[in-house]
Write a protein that holds these residues in place. Structure first.
Motif, PDB file in Angstrom:
ATOM      1  N   LEU A   1       0.844  -1.190   0.000  1.00 48.63           N
ATOM      2  CA  LEU A   1       0.000   0.000   0.000  1.00 48.63           C
ATOM      3  C   LEU A   1       0.879   1.239   0.000  1.00 48.63           C
ATOM      4  O   LEU A   1       1.760   1.391   0.845  1.00 48.63           O
ATOM      5  N   PHE A   2       0.649   2.106  -0.986  1.00 46.93           N
ATOM      6  CA  PHE A   2       1.377   3.366  -1.109  1.00 46.93           C
ATOM      7  C   PHE A   2       0.376   4.516  -1.084  1.00 46.93           C
ATOM      8  O   PHE A   2      -0.788   4.344  -1.450  1.00 46.93           O
TER       9      PHE A   2
ATOM     10  N   VAL B   1      -3.718  -3.582  -9.646  1.00 45.85           N
ATOM     11  CA  VAL B   1      -3.153  -2.312  -9.171  1.00 45.85           C
ATOM     12  C   VAL B   1      -4.288  -1.301  -9.165  1.00 45.85           C
ATOM     13  O   VAL B   1      -4.750  -0.877 -10.233  1.00 45.85           O
ATOM     14  N   ARG B   2      -4.752  -0.931  -7.979  1.00 43.99           N
ATOM     15  CA  ARG B   2      -5.924  -0.058  -7.898  1.00 43.99           C
ATOM     16  C   ARG B   2      -5.754   0.992  -6.815  1.00 43.99           C
ATOM     17  O   ARG B   2      -5.074   0.774  -5.815  1.00 43.99           O
ATOM     18  N   HIS B   3      -6.443   2.106  -7.033  1.00 43.80           N
ATOM     19  CA  HIS B   3      -6.576   3.098  -5.981  1.00 43.80           C
ATOM     20  C   HIS B   3      -7.485   2.531  -4.894  1.00 43.80           C
ATOM     21  O   HIS B   3      -8.200   1.544  -5.119  1.00 43.80           O
ATOM     22  N   LEU B   4      -7.470   3.147  -3.747  1.00 50.03           N
ATOM     23  CA  LEU B   4      -8.197   2.587  -2.607  1.00 50.03           C
ATOM     24  C   LEU B   4      -9.705   2.587  -2.800  1.00 50.03           C
ATOM     25  O   LEU B   4     -10.422   1.844  -2.123  1.00 50.03           O
TER      26      LEU B   4
ATOM     27  N   LEU C   1      -2.632   3.818  -3.421  1.00 53.85           N
ATOM     28  CA  LEU C   1      -2.542   2.735  -4.390  1.00 53.85           C
ATOM     29  C   LEU C   1      -2.258   1.442  -3.647  1.00 53.85           C
ATOM     30  O   LEU C   1      -1.351   1.383  -2.814  1.00 53.85           O
ATOM     31  N   LEU C   2      -3.057   0.425  -3.943  1.00 54.51           N
ATOM     32  CA  LEU C   2      -2.880  -0.888  -3.320  1.00 54.51           C
ATOM     33  C   LEU C   2      -2.650  -1.912  -4.413  1.00 54.51           C
ATOM     34  O   LEU C   2      -3.428  -1.990  -5.370  1.00 54.51           O
ATOM     35  N   ILE C   3      -1.563  -2.683  -4.290  1.00 59.20           N
ATOM     36  CA  ILE C   3      -1.271  -3.738  -5.258  1.00 59.20           C
ATOM     37  C   ILE C   3      -1.402  -5.085  -4.579  1.00 59.20           C
ATOM     38  O   ILE C   3      -1.106  -5.238  -3.387  1.00 59.20           O
TER      39      ILE C   3
END
Length: 269
Positions: free
Chosen positions: A206-207, A229-232, A246-248
């Motif tokens: 998580l970034f 790869v998606r935004h929260l 961004l959470l991968i």
């Protein structure tokens, strides 16, 4: 083209970056902003990569981390039509400047706004991860496929990069993180975290701060390995989208398990 870029990256790492690892003079490290440094290796590696990449693809343009630091208008080139190279000459510069690992050299090729290929060289480990849109992801020449199952929250290991998280979200994530198996602060090097998810060394990262050179190369690798790869909020990552967070993850189920465990009330996002 894949092999030519890989050869260029290896050459720059071997001739510009590695010789300065643990051999930087005091005047060769500068602070760009509080907690964010740049070294002569970053600057010279970006120049060498820019020369080499534009020679490989005449007419292409480059968006490099250090060029943007010198002139923020360079970032607008990400939306250009045609071929655009995105370059992080030394990802994990704080590690590099402190004589620590990991650090990486990262490059992504964007064609008409869409990610076409990417390269991440783990310089100290000498591992090269490459992806091409529609053709898969490879680490040291071996096809990489992300895991397809979800073992459950308590079995998941991953990263919550807390540095740039807003205080409220940092508090919520910190309170809920013990429900996951292992949560670390990461290696301070996106060039390490992305391949680690693709190869199942860890299952999520998580970034918050989203800069193209930190995330474009790894995002294609994750997607081409089968991951997400998606935004929260669940929207897919795209270069033109500057939303934070961004959470991968290796698959959709793991993505939702991690997001919903860390932030059970999505209205806070």
């Amino acid at each position: 083209m894949l092999d030519q870029v890989a050869e260029l990256i290896r050459e720059v790492a071997a001739t510009v970056v590695l010789p300065r690892f643990r051999h930087l003079a005091a005047g060769e490290i500068q602070q760009k902003s509080p907690g964010d440094v740049v070294t002569i290796a970053d600057q010279e590696a970006e120049k060498a990569l820019t020369r080499g990449l534009t020679a490989l693809l005449p007419g292409s343009t480059v968006v490099g981390e250090e060029a943007v630091a010198a002139d923020p208008r360079v970032l607008d080139r990400v939306r250009n039509s045609g071929a655009v190279w995105i370059v992080d000459p030394v990802d994990g510069t704080n590690n590099f400047a402190a004589g620590k690992t990991p650090f990486a050299v990262m490059v992504a090729l964007v064609q008409d706004g869409e990610q076409a290929a990417s390269w991440i060289l783990d310089v100290p480990g000498d591992h090269l991860t490459v992806a091409e849109a529609g053709a898969g992801a490879y680490r040291d020449g071996v096809r990489v496929k992300a895991r397809t199952d979800d073992p459950g929250a308590s079995e998941l290991r991953g990263v919550v990069a807390r540095k740039y998280l807003p205080p409220r979200l940092r508090e919520i994530a910190g309170a809920n993180a013990p429900q996951l198996g292992v949560v670390t602060a990461g290696h301070h090097c996106a060039g390490y975290e992305y391949p680690a998810v693709a190869t199942d060394e860890q299952q999520f990262a998580l970034f918050w701060r989203i800069l193209p050179w930190d995330h474009a190369p790894g995002a294609l690798i994750i997607r081409e390995s089968g991951g997400v790869v998606r935004h929260l909020d669940g929207s897919p990552y795209h270069l033109a989208n500057s939303e934070h967070g961004l959470l991968i993850a290796p698959n959709d189920d793991v993505w939702h398990t991690v997001r919903d465990t860390l932030f059970p009330d999505v209205s806070v996002l």
